[in-house]
Design a protein around this motif. Structure first.
Motif, PDB file in Angstrom:
ATOM      1  N   LEU A 111       0.804  -1.216   0.000  1.00 25.09           N
ATOM      2  CA  LEU A 111       0.000   0.000   0.000  1.00 25.09           C
ATOM      3  C   LEU A 111       0.840   1.270   0.000  1.00 25.09           C
ATOM      4  CD1 LEU A 111      -2.906   1.192   0.293  1.00 25.09           C
ATOM      5  CD2 LEU A 111      -2.590   1.036   2.777  1.00 25.09           C
ATOM      6  N   GLY A 112       1.898   1.285   0.786  1.00 16.93           N
ATOM      7  CA  GLY A 112       2.723   2.482   0.896  1.00 16.93           C
ATOM      8  C   GLY A 112       3.462   2.855  -0.366  1.00 16.93           C
ATOM      9  N   ASP A 113       3.513   1.952  -1.353  1.00 21.49           N
ATOM     10  CA  ASP A 113       4.219   2.247  -2.604  1.00 21.49           C
ATOM     11  C   ASP A 113       3.418   3.138  -3.543  1.00 21.49           C
ATOM     12  OD1 ASP A 113       6.235   0.505  -1.760  1.00 21.49           O
ATOM     13  OD2 ASP A 113       5.339  -1.213  -2.789  1.00 21.49           O
ATOM     14  N   ILE A 114       2.108   3.159  -3.404  1.00 21.91           N
ATOM     15  CA  ILE A 114       1.259   3.725  -4.461  1.00 21.91           C
ATOM     16  C   ILE A 114       1.492   5.203  -4.692  1.00 21.91           C
ATOM     17  CG2 ILE A 114      -1.110   4.067  -5.261  1.00 21.91           C
ATOM     18  CD1 ILE A 114      -1.927   1.623  -3.664  1.00 21.91           C
ATOM     19  N   ALA A 115       1.523   6.003  -3.643  1.00 22.67           N
ATOM     20  CA  ALA A 115       1.613   7.456  -3.795  1.00 22.67           C
ATOM     21  C   ALA A 115       2.853   7.853  -4.584  1.00 22.67           C
ATOM     22  CB  ALA A 115       1.597   8.129  -2.428  1.00 22.67           C
ATOM     23  N   ALA A 116       3.969   7.159  -4.363  1.00 21.96           N
ATOM     24  CA  ALA A 116       5.209   7.492  -5.057  1.00 21.96           C
ATOM     25  C   ALA A 116       5.150   7.161  -6.544  1.00 21.96           C
ATOM     26  CB  ALA A 116       6.381   6.760  -4.401  1.00 21.96           C
ATOM     27  N   PHE A 117       4.173   6.353  -6.951  1.00 12.96           N
ATOM     28  CA  PHE A 117       4.075   5.937  -8.347  1.00 12.96           C
ATOM     29  C   PHE A 117       3.192   6.847  -9.189  1.00 12.96           C
ATOM     30  CE2 PHE A 117       5.002   1.242  -7.168  1.00 12.96           C
ATOM     31  CZ  PHE A 117       6.367   1.526  -7.190  1.00 12.96           C
ATOM     32  N   GLN A 118       2.539   7.806  -8.586  1.00 11.14           N
ATOM     33  CA  GLN A 118       1.704   8.715  -9.366  1.00 11.14           C
ATOM     34  C   GLN A 118       2.589   9.497 -10.332  1.00 11.14           C
ATOM     35  OE1 GLN A 118      -0.407  11.749  -7.176  1.00 11.14           O
ATOM     36  NE2 GLN A 118      -2.132  11.699  -8.612  1.00 11.14           N
ATOM     37  N   GLY A 119       2.323   9.384 -11.631  1.00  7.99           N
ATOM     38  CA  GLY A 119       3.141  10.020 -12.649  1.00  7.99           C
ATOM     39  C   GLY A 119       4.233   9.127 -13.182  1.00  7.99           C
ATOM     40  N   VAL A 120       4.670   8.149 -12.381  1.00 10.56           N
ATOM     41  CA  VAL A 120       5.681   7.199 -12.852  1.00 10.56           C
ATOM     42  C   VAL A 120       5.028   6.112 -13.689  1.00 10.56           C
ATOM     43  CG1 VAL A 120       7.516   5.610 -12.152  1.00 10.56           C
ATOM     44  CG2 VAL A 120       7.043   7.651 -10.780  1.00 10.56           C
ATOM     45  N   TYR A 121       3.842   5.674 -13.242  1.00 13.28           N
ATOM     46  CA  TYR A 121       3.055   4.675 -13.947  1.00 13.28           C
ATOM     47  C   TYR A 121       1.629   5.190 -14.127  1.00 13.28           C
ATOM     48  CZ  TYR A 121       6.778   1.403 -12.560  1.00 13.28           C
ATOM     49  OH  TYR A 121       7.981   0.767 -12.378  1.00 13.28           O
ATOM     50  N   SER A 122       0.927   4.594 -15.071  1.00 13.26           N
ATOM     51  CA  SER A 122      -0.487   4.914 -15.273  1.00 13.26           C
ATOM     52  C   SER A 122      -1.379   4.157 -14.308  1.00 13.26           C
ATOM     53  CB  SER A 122      -0.911   4.563 -16.702  1.00 13.26           C
ATOM     54  OG  SER A 122      -0.006   5.069 -17.647  1.00 13.26           O
ATOM     55  N   GLY A 123      -0.875   3.015 -13.801  1.00 11.45           N
ATOM     56  CA  GLY A 123      -1.688   2.187 -12.925  1.00 11.45           C
ATOM     57  C   GLY A 123      -0.852   1.123 -12.247  1.00 11.45           C
ATOM     58  N   ILE A 124      -1.532   0.289 -11.460  1.00  6.51           N
ATOM     59  CA  ILE A 124      -0.853  -0.729 -10.671  1.00  6.51           C
ATOM     60  C   ILE A 124      -1.499  -2.093 -10.885  1.00  6.51           C
ATOM     61  CG2 ILE A 124      -0.083   0.857  -8.871  1.00  6.51           C
ATOM     62  CD1 ILE A 124      -2.525  -0.055  -7.194  1.00  6.51           C
ATOM     63  N   ASN A 125      -0.695  -3.133 -10.731  1.00 12.48           N
ATOM     64  CA  ASN A 125      -1.179  -4.507 -10.773  1.00 12.48           C
ATOM     65  C   ASN A 125      -1.140  -5.061  -9.355  1.00 12.48           C
ATOM     66  OD1 ASN A 125      -1.858  -7.153 -11.234  1.00 12.48           O
ATOM     67  ND2 ASN A 125      -0.173  -7.598 -12.638  1.00 12.48           N
ATOM     68  N   ILE A 126      -2.315  -5.256  -8.761  1.00 12.86           N
ATOM     69  CA  ILE A 126      -2.418  -5.778  -7.403  1.00 12.86           C
ATOM     70  C   ILE A 126      -2.422  -7.302  -7.453  1.00 12.86           C
ATOM     71  CG2 ILE A 126      -3.898  -5.938  -5.371  1.00 12.86           C
ATOM     72  CD1 ILE A 126      -5.017  -3.181  -6.137  1.00 12.86           C
ATOM     73  N   LYS A 127      -1.577  -7.904  -6.653  1.00 11.63           N
ATOM     74  CA  LYS A 127      -1.574  -9.360  -6.497  1.00 11.63           C
ATOM     75  C   LYS A 127      -1.580  -9.671  -5.010  1.00 11.63           C
ATOM     76  CE  LYS A 127       1.004 -10.215 -10.781  1.00 11.63           C
ATOM     77  NZ  LYS A 127       2.250 -10.744 -11.390  1.00 11.63           N
ATOM     78  N   LEU A 128      -2.396 -10.610  -4.602  1.00 12.51           N
ATOM     79  CA  LEU A 128      -2.527 -10.914  -3.185  1.00 12.51           C
ATOM     80  C   LEU A 128      -1.219 -11.379  -2.574  1.00 12.51           C
ATOM     81  CD1 LEU A 128      -6.007 -12.691  -2.967  1.00 12.51           C
ATOM     82  CD2 LEU A 128      -5.461 -10.248  -2.962  1.00 12.51           C
ATOM     83  N   MET A 129      -0.384 -12.046  -3.351  1.00 12.96           N
ATOM     84  CA  MET A 129       0.890 -12.531  -2.823  1.00 12.96           C
ATOM     85  C   MET A 129       1.873 -11.395  -2.567  1.00 12.96           C
ATOM     86  SD  MET A 129       0.313 -15.680  -2.469  1.00 12.96           S
ATOM     87  CE  MET A 129      -1.467 -15.841  -2.613  1.00 12.96           C
ATOM     88  N   LYS A 130       1.628 -10.230  -3.158  1.00 12.57           N
ATOM     89  CA  LYS A 130       2.453  -9.052  -2.897  1.00 12.57           C
ATOM     90  C   LYS A 130       1.822  -8.167  -1.831  1.00 12.57           C
ATOM     91  CE  LYS A 130       2.496  -7.310  -7.013  1.00 12.57           C
ATOM     92  NZ  LYS A 130       2.828  -6.385  -8.108  1.00 12.57           N
ATOM     93  N   SER A 131       0.505  -8.083  -1.831  1.00 15.59           N
ATOM     94  CA  SER A 131      -0.201  -7.131  -0.963  1.00 15.59           C
ATOM     95  C   SER A 131      -0.423  -7.653   0.452  1.00 15.59           C
ATOM     96  CB  SER A 131      -1.561  -6.781  -1.578  1.00 15.59           C
ATOM     97  OG  SER A 131      -2.463  -7.864  -1.452  1.00 15.59           O
ATOM     98  N   THR A 132      -0.018  -8.865   0.729  1.00 13.64           N
ATOM     99  CA  THR A 132      -0.263  -9.594   1.982  1.00 13.64           C
ATOM    100  C   THR A 132      -1.721  -9.993   2.129  1.00 13.64           C
ATOM    101  OG1 THR A 132      -0.692  -7.709   3.494  1.00 13.64           O
ATOM    102  CG2 THR A 132       1.613  -8.318   3.107  1.00 13.64           C
ATOM    103  N   GLY A 133      -2.492  -9.956   1.035  1.00 12.40           N
ATOM    104  CA  GLY A 133      -3.845 -10.485   1.090  1.00 12.40           C
ATOM    105  C   GLY A 133      -4.933  -9.512   0.734  1.00 12.40           C
ATOM    106  N   LEU A 134      -6.171  -9.904   1.005  1.00  9.38           N
ATOM    107  CA  LEU A 134      -7.363  -9.157   0.593  1.00  9.38           C
ATOM    108  C   LEU A 134      -7.551  -7.855   1.353  1.00  9.38           C
ATOM    109  CD1 LEU A 134      -9.696 -12.258   0.412  1.00  9.38           C
ATOM    110  CD2 LEU A 134      -9.239 -10.740  -1.529  1.00  9.38           C
ATOM    111  N   ARG A 135      -7.188  -7.844   2.635  1.00  8.07           N
ATOM    112  CA  ARG A 135      -7.416  -6.657   3.450  1.00  8.07           C
ATOM    113  C   ARG A 135      -6.686  -5.451   2.873  1.00  8.07           C
ATOM    114  NH1 ARG A 135     -11.395  -5.721   7.169  1.00  8.07           N
ATOM    115  NH2 ARG A 135     -10.693  -4.579   9.007  1.00  8.07           N
TER     116      ARG A 135
END
Length: 385
Positions: free
Chosen positions: A282-306
């Motif tokens: 979650l903490g990575d997203i703000a720094a990516f604004q302008g660097v990428y157009s979007g994000i690919n969420i995967k549960l194995m990276k995000s630590t799960g559904l929550r």
């Protein structure tokens, strides 16, 4: 309000669910299992955590920029509570840096019996996250199993508990790994029921890959380079060509460390540029604004559904596109991710369709579209094998 909601949800709980198959019945033969990797049960309180290693067999050799594999190691998890069982899964492709051994070491630290109420997800998952740095897949399998358990306790699928309309599920792509033209054509033909394909590039035969796919089908394409390109100008030229070939976006075209080049590419690209390997939590997203157009969420990276739910909210607030993807996984983890799929722009939830030894059945793909069922929790049942 939270307490009132928990009381309400508990009031819906039913004891009428069918008893899960015995944990040992679906045990598959494991190769070279060490003493540390035998099935284990942790905890003597109300919630009991059990886990075991399992090896997924891929239907075809899976090649991306940088590696090939025929199998993927996973760890399967169960959490038992008052006659109900929640299922979870940790999948460990090479780039995550986790293994069956590391996941099992982490899970041995998890003492769920100290919590008397599985509905206290904030408390439980904060505790699990605090046990060690990293270990994202290990944390995800606990998260998934807890969510599945809660859904079963109230006898509702997660998408209903979250107020998500299952009719809004997207099409899912089917992945075509890097291969020879003959094999790419064969795989593409086998994927005829899918309305969109995800094509892996970055292996030095990019145009040949796309041309091989296009010789068989004209369905839209998602492109995933897995950090396989190095020059931003060549990357931009390739993205322009891909746009002409019916490509909808390009995922992780340059190394995740090349932030300045990625920012330039995103600003000049005719297609959205999506973060994958660069994006973890979650903490990575703000720094990516302008660097990428979007994000690919995967549960194995995000630590799960929550945390994945929170990621979607934050990305939308930053006007970023959202994709939900997966590793090579059984229907357990894929069906869990599919519960969130109506909230995203794109889905790549085909990991269970790439293997030959799935122990579960859950979300289906009907005419290319993810189709959720009404089973409680993450929407799976064990196969009778």
């Amino acid at each position: 309000m939270k307490n009132q909601r928990r009381v309400f949800l508990k009031g819906l709980a039913t004891a009428s669910l069918a008893t899960a198959l015995p944990w040992t019945k679906c045990a598959a033969k494991e190769k070279d299992a060490s003493p540390a990797m035998v099935p284990a049960v942790i905890g003597s309180g109300k919630m009991k955590l059990s886990f075991r290693p399992y090896e997924l067999q891929l239907e075809h050799t899976f090649t991306v920029a940088g590696n090939s594999r025929d199998t993927t190691p996973v760890v399967l998890v169960e959490i038992q509570y008052e006659g109900h069982t929640g299922y979870g899964e940790a999948s460990m492709p090479p780039y995550l840096g986790e293994s069956q051994e590391s996941v099992i070491r982490f899970l041995r630290k998890v003492k769920l019996d100290q919590f008397k109420d599985p509905f206290l997800l904030d408390d439980i998952l904060a505790y699990v996250d605090s046990l060690d740095e990293g270990n994202r897949a290990a944390k995800a399998c606990v998260d998934i199993a807890l969510h599945d358990l809660i859904g079963k306790l109230v006898d509702k699928p997660l998408h209903k508990l979250w107020g998500i309309n299952p009719a809004n599920t997207p099409m899912t792509s089917f992945t075509i790994g890097i291969d020879t033209p003959e094999m790419v054509k064969k795989k593409t033909a086998e994927a005829a029921r899918f309305k969109v394909l995800k094509v892996k590039l970055g292996g030095g035969n990019d145009r040949e890959m796309i041309q091989s796919v296009r010789s068989v089908t004209d369905v839209p394409i998602y492109v995933d380079v897995n950090q396989g390109w190095s020059d931003k100008h060549q990357a931009l030229d390739m993205v322009h060509w891909l746009a002409e070939q019916g490509t909808e976006f390009v995922e992780q075209p340059l190394p995740k460390t090349a932030v300045a080049d990625l920012t330039w590419l995103t600003a000049n690209s005719p297609l959205p540029i999506i973060a994958d390997e660069a994006f973890q939590r979650l903490g990575d997203i703000a720094a990516f604004q302008g660097v990428y157009s979007g994000i690919n969420i995967k549960l194995m990276k995000s630590t799960g559904l929550r945390e994945a739910q929170k990621m979607i909210t934050v990305a939308r607030a930053l006007d970023m596109k959202v994709m939900i993807g997966c590793m090579t996984e059984t229907s357990c983890a894929v069906s869990a991710a599919a519960q969130l799929s109506p909230l995203v722009d794109w889905a790549d939830l085909d990991g269970n369709l790439l293997i030959t030894n799935d122990l579960y059945e859950g979300v289906e793909v009907i005419e290319g579209k993810l189709t959720l069922n009404d089973l409680p929790g993450i929407g799976i049942r064990k196969r009778d094998v």
